[in-house]
Design an enzyme around this catalytic site. Structure first.
Site, short mmCIF file in Angstrom:
data_model
loop_
_atom_site.label_atom_id
_atom_site.label_comp_id
_atom_site.label_asym_id
_atom_site.label_seq_id
_atom_site.Cartn_x
_atom_site.Cartn_y
_atom_site.Cartn_z
N SER A 118 0.83 -1.20 0.00
CA SER A 118 0.00 0.00 0.00
C SER A 118 0.87 1.25 0.00
CB SER A 118 -0.90 0.02 1.23
OG SER A 118 -1.53 1.29 1.31
N HIS B 229 -1.10 -1.04 -4.28
CA HIS B 229 -2.43 -0.73 -3.74
C HIS B 229 -2.50 0.77 -3.46
CE1 HIS B 229 -6.09 -1.89 -1.43
NE2 HIS B 229 -5.72 -0.95 -0.57
N ASP C 6 -4.70 3.78 -2.06
CA ASP C 6 -5.85 4.07 -1.20
C ASP C 6 -6.36 5.49 -1.45
OD1 ASP C 6 -6.21 1.71 0.54
OD2 ASP C 6 -4.14 2.15 1.15
N MET D 102 -8.95 8.25 -0.48
CA MET D 102 -9.84 8.64 0.63
C MET D 102 -10.34 10.05 0.39
SD MET D 102 -7.68 7.22 3.86
CE MET D 102 -6.90 5.60 3.88
N HIS E 293 -8.08 1.27 -4.37
CA HIS E 293 -9.08 1.01 -3.33
C HIS E 293 -9.78 2.33 -3.02
CE1 HIS E 293 -9.79 -0.17 1.21
NE2 HIS E 293 -10.91 -0.04 0.54
N MET F 96 -12.06 4.55 -1.08
CA MET F 96 -12.82 4.78 0.16
C MET F 96 -13.48 6.14 0.00
SD MET F 96 -9.98 3.26 2.72
CE MET F 96 -8.73 3.32 1.44
N MET G 299 -12.08 -6.21 4.43
CA MET G 299 -11.26 -5.33 5.27
C MET G 299 -10.97 -6.02 6.60
SD MET G 299 -10.58 -2.62 3.51
CE MET G 299 -9.72 -1.76 4.84
N ASP H 269 -7.01 -6.60 3.59
CA ASP H 269 -6.36 -5.28 3.68
C ASP H 269 -6.44 -4.79 5.12
OD1 ASP H 269 -5.39 -2.72 3.29
OD2 ASP H 269 -7.08 -2.05 2.04
#
Ligand code: DX5
Ligand code: ZN
Length: 216
Positions: A8, A31, A33, A35, A64, A66, A135, A173
């Site tokens: 990540s 990965h 993330d 957000m 990913h 979010m 998760m 994850d």
């Protein structure tokens, strides 16, 4: 057994992303993330930066999301070059149409479930996706402790997929280390996100090798 390892970028140095990517070029994907300060309190990067990361990355992008309203925004990440885009079922109004739109844009489509989210309402959806992300921490931050209580859910998912001859990737994850990876592997995960345990201490290439070694 051969596994997929996705370090990540959340645990990397954001000011030196290109060189941080080279430090994990033995991994299967990076990965990323995303957000949005709504679905989770933190804020990371959006499509412009993710697109630039896709241009310079030596390995594919596992994005990913979010974020709220993936119905509107998810496809943008496919269009900027992510090979795989995973969104949260809790945030989507119509999961099936997000999946279809991602596929049409040329990306693999994944769905993520927060720790408190049950599998049952989404069993049919699992027939349509390329990846299911369970998760093993609350989404929103790196460096949290792995939740072993998620292993029952992971095991049930694996049994359901096997019973229906479905083969999406099963990703975990959060809190993945040389200690927790074998546990998740035993319960059916085959794709492992690791932030702190790759970038945190030591050298990422050897940390990746150590994580692969415990899966043998
Ligand atoms: C958490 C993120 C994770 C995070 C994992 O919301 O989805 O991808 O980076 O970090 P570690 O491996 O440190 O738990
Ligand atoms: Zn993540």
């Amino acid at each position: 057994m051969s596994i997929r390892l996705h370090p990540s970028l959340l645990a990397a140095d954001f000011v030196n992303i290109e060189s941080e990517l080279r430090r994990i070029d033995t991994a299967d994907a990076v990965h990323v993330d995303v957000m949005d300060n709504h679905f989770v309190p933190a804020l990371t990067f959006g499509p412009q930066i993710v697109g630039r990361i896709a241009q310079v990355s030596p390995i594919p992008l596992d994005v990913h999301l979010m974020i709220d309203n993936p119905d509107k925004h998810a496809v943008t990440y496919a269009e900027v070059g992510a090979q795989s885009v995973t969104f949260h079922v809790e945030a989507a109004k119509n999961c099936s149409s997000v999946v279809a739109n991602l596929r049409q844009a040329g990306a693999a489509a994944g769905v993520a479930l927060k720790p408190a989210t049950p599998l049952e309402p989404y069993l049919e959806l699992f027939h349509e996706v390329d990846m299911v992300l369970i998760m093993t921490v609350e989404p929103g931050a790196g460096g949290q402790a792995f939740m072993p209580e998620m292993m029952d859910k992971l095991g049930e998912l694996s049994e359901y997929l096997a019973a229906h001859r479905l083969t999406p990737l099963v990703e975990v994850d959060g809190g993945i280390t040389v200690t927790t990876l074998p546990l998740a592997l035993h319960h059916g995960a085959n794709t492992f996100v690791a932030g702190s345990s790759v970038y945190g201490s030591g050298e990422p290439h050897s940390n990746i090798a150590a994580l692969r070694a415990v899966a043998q």
